[in-house]
Design an enzyme around this catalytic site. Sequence first.
Site, PDB file in Angstrom:
ATOM      1  N   CYS A  30       0.837  -1.207   0.000  1.00 20.17           N
ATOM      2  CA  CYS A  30       0.000   0.000   0.000  1.00 20.17           C
ATOM      3  C   CYS A  30       0.868   1.252   0.000  1.00 20.17           C
ATOM      4  O   CYS A  30       1.555   1.545   0.986  1.00 20.17           O
ATOM      5  CB  CYS A  30      -0.923  -0.032   1.217  1.00 20.17           C
ATOM      6  SG  CYS A  30      -1.776   1.512   1.556  1.00 20.17           S
ATOM      7  N   CYS A  33       0.078   3.839   2.671  1.00 20.95           N
ATOM      8  CA  CYS A  33       0.515   3.330   3.984  1.00 20.95           C
ATOM      9  C   CYS A  33       1.977   3.668   4.226  1.00 20.95           C
ATOM     10  O   CYS A  33       2.372   4.040   5.341  1.00 20.95           O
ATOM     11  CB  CYS A  33       0.333   1.822   4.057  1.00 20.95           C
ATOM     12  SG  CYS A  33      -1.390   1.264   3.941  1.00 20.95           S
TER      13      CYS A  33
END
Length: 276
Positions: A30, A33
Site C-alpha cells: 500500500c 501506507c
Amino acid sequence: MDYEVKDIKTDIIDASNQVPVVIDFWAEWCGPCRTLGPVIEKLAGEAKGRWKLVKVNVDHPENQHLAQQFQIRGIPAVRMIYQGKLLGEFSGALPESEIKKWLANHLPEAPEPEEGPEELLELAMKQGDRTAALEMAKRIHNEEPGKDEHHVRLALLLLPVGLEDASRLMASLHQPEKFEMERNVLATVEHLKQIAGGEVNLPDTPGAKLYREGAMSFFEEHFEEAADRWIQVLMTDRSLDDDGARKACTALFTLLGDHHPVTDAFRRRFSMALYA
C-alpha cells in the site's frame, strides 16, 4: 522502533487500559501506507508516553480477525481506543499537521501529575505553612533516613520548640561542614533559649529587656513579636550580646523561609536597621 503488533492482548487490549492506543492498519504493498507510516511513527516517538502506536499488517492471517472487528474496508486506516472505547478514527495518508489536530481533538486530557512529598513541602514553604511543611519533612525523613539534607531540613522546621530533637538531628550529620549556615542557626537558637530562660547575664537596659522579651516570644512561636523587638534592639544597641539581635533575626528568617509572612513583613525593615 518496532511498532508492529506482537500480541494483540498485550499490545492493544491490555495497553489500552493504561494509555490511548493508536492502531495503524496497513500493508506493505500500500503506497499511502508507506507515506503515512513514517509520519505517525515520528509523532509516536514524540508522544512521551501520552499515547501508544501499534501497527497492524492486515496481510498477516493472525491480524485479519482484528481488522474485521474494526470494520476495516480500506487502508491505511487508523483507530484510537482507550479503556474499551473507540475515541477516533481516520482513513488515508493525512499530512502531519492534520494528524496532530486529530490527536489533539481525540486524546483524553492528560491527568495532572500527583504531587509528591518534595513538591508538597516546597508548596507549604512558599505558602508560609510551617506545620504542613514539617509533616512533609518528617515523611521524607522517614522514607529516606540517613540523608544529611533531610536531617537539616527537618531540624530547621522543628525549631524553635523542638530544639532538643533538632540538636540531635544536626549532631548526626555525616558531613556537618557542608551545613555551616544551618549549624550557626541552631547555635543561635540554643543561645536564645538561654536568653529566654534568664541563664545569660544582660545589662539592665531597655534594649536588653526587649532582647530577652523577643527571645521569649520566639519560643512561644510569636515570631512577629520577636522580630519587632529584635529589630528595635538592632536600631539602638548593635553591641548588645555580641550583635545578638542581628544573629537572632537572621536565624529567624532562615528557619521561617523566604516566603513566610513574618519574613516578608520584616526583612526590609531589618535591612534598613542593619545599614542605618
